[in-house]
Design a protein around this motif. Structure first.
Motif, mmCIF file in Angstrom:
data_model
loop_
_atom_site.group_PDB
_atom_site.id
_atom_site.type_symbol
_atom_site.label_atom_id
_atom_site.label_comp_id
_atom_site.label_asym_id
_atom_site.label_seq_id
_atom_site.Cartn_x
_atom_site.Cartn_y
_atom_site.Cartn_z
ATOM 1 N N PHE A 160 -48.997 43.182 4.909
ATOM 2 C CA PHE A 160 -48.235 41.686 4.847
ATOM 3 C C PHE A 160 -47.478 41.459 3.688
ATOM 4 C CE2 PHE A 160 -52.258 41.017 7.157
ATOM 5 C CZ PHE A 160 -51.765 40.860 8.461
ATOM 6 N N THR A 161 -46.338 41.769 3.531
ATOM 7 C CA THR A 161 -45.371 41.930 2.534
ATOM 8 C C THR A 161 -44.253 40.679 2.627
ATOM 9 O OG1 THR A 161 -43.910 43.404 3.486
ATOM 10 C CG2 THR A 161 -45.519 44.147 1.797
ATOM 11 N N GLY A 162 -43.585 40.203 1.370
ATOM 12 C CA GLY A 162 -42.837 39.019 1.381
ATOM 13 C C GLY A 162 -43.323 37.697 1.390
ATOM 14 N N GLY A 163 -42.499 36.659 1.826
ATOM 15 C CA GLY A 163 -43.136 35.202 1.596
ATOM 16 C C GLY A 163 -44.349 35.163 2.691
ATOM 17 N N VAL A 164 -44.058 35.355 3.699
ATOM 18 C CA VAL A 164 -44.820 35.198 4.880
ATOM 19 C C VAL A 164 -45.806 35.994 4.960
ATOM 20 C CG1 VAL A 164 -45.088 35.081 7.619
ATOM 21 C CG2 VAL A 164 -42.646 34.125 6.562
ATOM 22 N N GLY A 165 -45.690 37.372 4.215
ATOM 23 C CA GLY A 165 -46.877 38.382 4.186
ATOM 24 C C GLY A 165 -47.713 37.600 3.236
ATOM 25 N N SER A 166 -47.594 36.939 2.138
ATOM 26 C CA SER A 166 -48.339 36.468 1.071
ATOM 27 C C SER A 166 -49.309 35.454 1.914
ATOM 28 C CB SER A 166 -47.672 35.765 0.068
ATOM 29 O OG SER A 166 -48.712 35.246 -0.694
ATOM 30 N N LEU A 199 -54.799 34.711 4.782
ATOM 31 C CA LEU A 199 -55.391 34.500 6.125
ATOM 32 C C LEU A 199 -56.466 35.629 6.223
ATOM 33 C CD1 LEU A 199 -53.053 32.994 8.492
ATOM 34 C CD2 LEU A 199 -54.892 32.072 7.413
ATOM 35 N N LEU A 200 -55.853 36.822 5.769
ATOM 36 C CA LEU A 200 -56.682 38.023 5.851
ATOM 37 C C LEU A 200 -58.108 37.997 4.917
ATOM 38 C CD1 LEU A 200 -57.003 41.158 6.896
ATOM 39 C CD2 LEU A 200 -55.862 41.867 4.873
#
Length: 519
Positions: free
Chosen positions: A305-311, A316-317
């Motif tokens: 999970f990378t990038g803005g949404v990834g954070s 959530l993880l």
């Protein structure tokens, strides 16, 4: 000459005082699946499986499912005849006598208390990681982590105390987060492998991964299977809440079997995707890197999970692993409290353990005692190991107890139904061959785990103990397993001489109806 139908084994059932009819098939299946804590189990165990069997991790996950399925069939069959919340304790007592039954009950209690330290530790660390307090969250020796872990056990004990329906509804939320995030994590990882954006060292899935004969040695194979058995452990909670379900003779057994299939699909998907994404290298995010052993999912999550949404997905993880530990903490307390409730109802434990709350209809003393014992053990091993080694060895030691009481249940099923086995092919397989096959597999694995835990040369333990004066070095997991067994022997002797009725077969035999404890 007239023939007679074999008598079907059936026990007379009486209400034990718990809240009957509170759980349906869906709720019971959720409790069973949540008890296993798929996210926590993978996060804490996958690296060790990969170290043992390498690229064959996916097939090991499938093969470890076999004894779990066979054993769950035994649970289901016994539950049809005797839906008692004491499960192994009650069934083994009826089949083999009070000593064996008591040993089965103690194995459940010992395994559940041993795992609580690890669950509390994970909950404590992930609670801080979730709020970006990485300095504390990555430090297992932190006193703050210990404090939050203790408070976590208190909170989960309270939820169990308040009622089975509250517990079930809480589990629905936690398991929902867990399964959705595991699926998102796995699919995203496979997509990155497919488009070539996965980190260096990633692998393309291969059919060779499902060939168990590629594993280097039988010892490595056995070690991997034992670790995977721990990952599957916990579905029997469905049967431990049998007296609180609708259609208690059938629903718990069906939920137990159904949960094993849910776990099979989940584990196969996650292990396949993580192995493809990370590879098995011993550096970086590789699954062979033991530095990632305590938290492999968050390590992969940062890269998946990378990038803005990834954070946002990464947090959530973290919430998923935290909720997984929470779910398992709660559903570890649930079955243990019901095991000790049943043992006390038949006078195998002090009578106070059989008390039921008049409003919530839950075990009171049993639930609180489980919480207090878990806290005491967690605090003790945390200080003994500075938050690291002994807790890991406690998890390893659980394998022996899981194999023992699961296997004992399989043998009890065949002996319980021994007069019915030849009445039909269905009964021969479902009540005899399948449960016994599962039991033999598990007892073999349990015996092998004793050697792995004892011999420090196997590198199966986090710590070791040197015998004073003899200079023998013994694995820490073996010491913990033996210590738990000795505690059981002492507690057995105490109950044997202070309340001998159960041990004289005066309170529970083959034909004894289920007892109603005092409220």
């Amino acid at each position: 000459m007239a023939t007679t139908e074999p008598t079907r084994v059936q026990e007379e059932q009486l209400d034990k005082g718990l809240k009957s009819g509170a759980l349906g098939l869906v709720s019971t299946t959720i409790i069973a699946t949540a008890s296993v804590a798929p996210a926590y189990s993978i996060a804490a165990t996958l690296v060790f499986v990969v170290v043992a069997v390498g690229l064959q991790s996916p097939i090991v996950a499938v093969l470890a499912f076999v004894p779990m399925l066979l054993t769950s069939i035994g649970y289901s069959e016994l539950n049809k005849a005797d839906p008692d919340c004491g499960t192994t304790f009650t069934w083994a007592t009826r089949a083999f006598g009070p000593r064996t039954g008591w040993a089965g009950g103690w194995a459940i209690v010992a395994a559940d208390i041993l795992v609580m330290a690890s669950l509390a530790q994970v909950a404590g660390q992930y609670g801080f990681l979730l709020f970006n307090a990485n300095g504390i969250g990555t430090n297992p020796t932190s006193g703050w982590v210990l404090l939050v872990g203790v408070l976590w056990i208190v909170a989960m004990t309270y939820i169990c105390y308040r009622g089975i329906e509250l517990s079930a509804n809480f589990q629905k939320v936690l398991l929902g987060i867990e399964l959705v995030m595991l699926t998102v994590l796995s699919i995203t990882a496979l997509v990155k492998v497919g488009n070539g954006s996965a980190p260096p060292g990633h692998l393309t899935p291969s059919w060779s991964w499902v060939n168990p004969f590629h594993i280097s040695t039988f010892s490595a194979f056995a070690s991997g299977i034992i670790l995977m058995v721990f990952i599957y452990w916990g579905w029997d909670t469905a049967v431990a809440v049998n007296e609180e379900t609708k259609d208690k003779n059938k629903t718990p057994g069906r939920a137990a079997i159904l949960s094993t299939f849910i776990l099979l699909v989940t584990y196969t998907l996650v292990i396949l995707s993580m192995q493809s994404f990370a590879g098995v290298k011993t550096t970086g995010n590789g699954l062979g890197n033991t530095a990632n052993a305590g938290d492999v999912l968050s390590v992969q999550g940062k890269l998946i999970f990378t990038g803005g949404v990834g954070s946002w997905f990464y947090h959530l993880l973290l919430l998923m692993v935290l909720s997984s530990a929470a779910a398992s903490t709660q559903t570890t307390i649930l079955p243990t409290a019901r095991t000790t409730l049943s043992m006390a109802a038949y006078r195998a434990l002090p009578k106070s353990f059989a008390k039921i709350h008049p409003r919530y209809l839950t075990p009171t003393v049993s639930t609180i005692a489980m919480g207090l014992a878990s806290i005491g053990f967690y605090v003790a091993v945390n200080f003994a190991s500075n938050g690291i080694g002994v807790i890991g060895d406690a998890v390893i030691a659980i394998g022996l107890y899981i194999a023992f009481y699961y296997g004992l249940t399989g043998f009890a099923c065949a002996w319980y139904y021994r007069r019915n086995l030849l009445s039909s092919p269905r009964n021969l397989f479902m009540q005899g061959i399948f449960p016994v096959a599962g039991a033999l597999m598990l007892w073999f694995l349990g015996g092998w785990s004793v050697w792995l835990d004892y011999d420090v040369a196997t590198a199966n333990d986090y710590t070791m103990w040197t015998v004073p004066g003899l200079h023998w070095q013994i694995g820490g997991a073996f010491v913990i397993a033996v210590g738990a067994a000795l505690a059981g022997v002492l507690f057995y002797l105490y109950n044997r001489y202070t309340a001998p009725a159960f041990f004289r077969k005066e309170t529970l035999t083959r034909s004894t109806p289920t007892l109603v404890p005092d409220k």
